[in-house]
Design an enzyme around this catalytic site. Structure first.
Site, PDB file in Angstrom:
ATOM      1  N   HIS A   1       0.649   3.530  -7.506  1.00 28.65           N
ATOM      2  CA  HIS A   1       0.125   2.351  -6.834  1.00 28.65           C
ATOM      3  C   HIS A   1       1.126   1.196  -6.852  1.00 28.65           C
ATOM      4  CE1 HIS A   1      -3.048  -0.127  -5.185  1.00 28.65           C
ATOM      5  NE2 HIS A   1      -2.874  -1.030  -6.134  1.00 28.65           N
TER       6      HIS A   1
ATOM      7  N   SER B   1      -2.724  -3.970  -1.886  1.00 29.66           N
ATOM      8  CA  SER B   1      -3.878  -3.572  -2.679  1.00 29.66           C
ATOM      9  C   SER B   1      -5.114  -4.324  -2.188  1.00 29.66           C
ATOM     10  CB  SER B   1      -3.589  -3.793  -4.159  1.00 29.66           C
ATOM     11  OG  SER B   1      -4.551  -3.147  -4.961  1.00 29.66           O
TER      12      SER B   1
ATOM     13  N   ASP C   1      -1.162   7.695  -6.315  1.00 28.38           N
ATOM     14  CA  ASP C   1      -1.963   6.564  -6.772  1.00 28.38           C
ATOM     15  C   ASP C   1      -3.077   7.014  -7.723  1.00 28.38           C
ATOM     16  OD1 ASP C   1      -3.334   4.151  -7.050  1.00 28.38           O
ATOM     17  OD2 ASP C   1      -3.027   3.589  -4.954  1.00 28.38           O
TER      18      ASP C   1
END
Length: 342
Positions: A307, A120, A239
């Site tokens: 995600h 991330s 995501d």
């Protein structure tokens, strides 16, 4: 002096030479030899995590099962786990990058370079390290669900994650205020496609590492990124945390029409994405991305799911791009040579 008187002297000299020879042979000799070892790996965790959380420790352990003997360093901003997690929400990213650059430069095992994996926001932070510092250098860089072109909405939080909720409220309230840009991590990579002029003048981090300032393109950034062996960009197919998810592939939302004072975004239902190859950042090669791509070193891939739902998706990437054997120089002592008394 008679011949017989010289014999004891010659005998003494011979014994002395023998003693010196034996002493020399008994001293270990240091030689430098080459040995093969997996290239070291550096990890940078994502938002809401810490460098030594159970998940990060488990991931490092699984990598060591794939590549026995690999050295792994997990980047930290604070050594205390709770404070390190909090530093993912609150802090100045540019200051944190300076800290990390010094941290990596002082780790002996990394001195000849390493591979990197960023999760991330840790992915764009590792990319920023490559562009600004890259000493020691990064070989292969893998980013999972990273926000390379920023985010146009603040990710939602888990129900009882009060640190996240407080940071989200503060960021949304005044994302481009001086305080937010100096103290709220997510605000520093918030890229509002309907307000790009303010973003360029007020944002303290992302416009810099994306070399978006027209009068101040940093050539070091493009040179350093282009020096990577491979940049592996991994997007999560479902995501909803990273908006838009294509930011992981250097995609950004389309702005339909604009003037010097206002930019108008399409309705949510019909928004489309500018892919990497159509970004001015790519076309004009502001950060070396085009140079890297034209030599076949930018790899697009996906993990199925939301995600950071990595599951088993990581293993092929780690096998293919992490832990290649490299020669390292090691000092070896040659043992003393035994000398016969005969």
């Amino acid at each position: 002096m008679s011949g017989t008187s010289r014999i004891p002297i010659l005998t003494l000299m011979a014994k002395t030479l023998a003693i010196l020879l034996v002493s020399a042979l008994l001293v270990p000799i240091c030689l430098t030899a080459a040995a093969a070892s997996p290239r070291p790996l550096v990890l940078w965790h994502g938002l809401g995590d810490s460098y030594a959380s159970p998940g990060m420790l488990e991931f490092a352990s699984m990598i060591k099962n794939v590549h026995p003997g690999i050295f792994i360093h997990s980047i930290y901003i604070e050594e205390e786990l709770d404070k390190d997690r909090q530093a993912g929400f609150y802090g100045n990213v540019n200051t944190q990058l300076d800290l990390v650059a010094n941290q990596l430069a002082n780790i002996l095992e990394l001195k000849d370079g390493f591979d990197g994996i960023g999760f991330s926001q840790g992915g764009q932070f590792l990319r920023a390290y490559v562009e600004r510092y890259n000493s020691p250098p990064v070989h292969n860089l893998l980013t999972f669900g990273s926000q390379h072109m920023g985010i146009s909405d603040i990710p939602t939080c888990r129900p009882y994650d009060f640190i996240c909720q407080a940071a989200r409220r503060a960021t949304k309230k005044a994302v481009y205020s001086p305080w937010a840009q100096a103290n709220l991590v997510q605000a520093q990579y918030f890229r509002d496609p309907a307000n790009l002029e303010t973003y360029l003048t007020a944002s303290s981090f992302l416009p810099s590492i994306n070399n978006e300032y027209p009068q101040n393109r940093n050539q070091t950034y493009s040179k350093n990124l282009a020096s990577l062996n491979a940049l592996v960009l991994i997007m999560f197919t479902q995501d909803k945390t990273v908006v838009p998810k294509e930011s992981a592939w250097f995609g950004s939302e389309v702005v339909d029409s604009f003037s010097s004072s206002q930019r108008v975004l399409r309705p949510v239902s019909s928004r489309s994405i500018i892919p990497m190859h159509l970004q001015p950042l790519y076309i004009e090669d502001w950060i070396g991305l085009r140079s890297l791509d034209e030599k076949g070193s930018v790899i697009f891939d996906t993990c199925e799911g939301e995600h950071m739902q990595i599951g088993d998706c990581w293993e092929n990437f780690v096998r293919n791009w992490i832990g290649n054997l490299v020669e390292i120089q090691v000092n070896q002592s040659v043992p003393a040579v035994p000398v016969s008394n005969e």
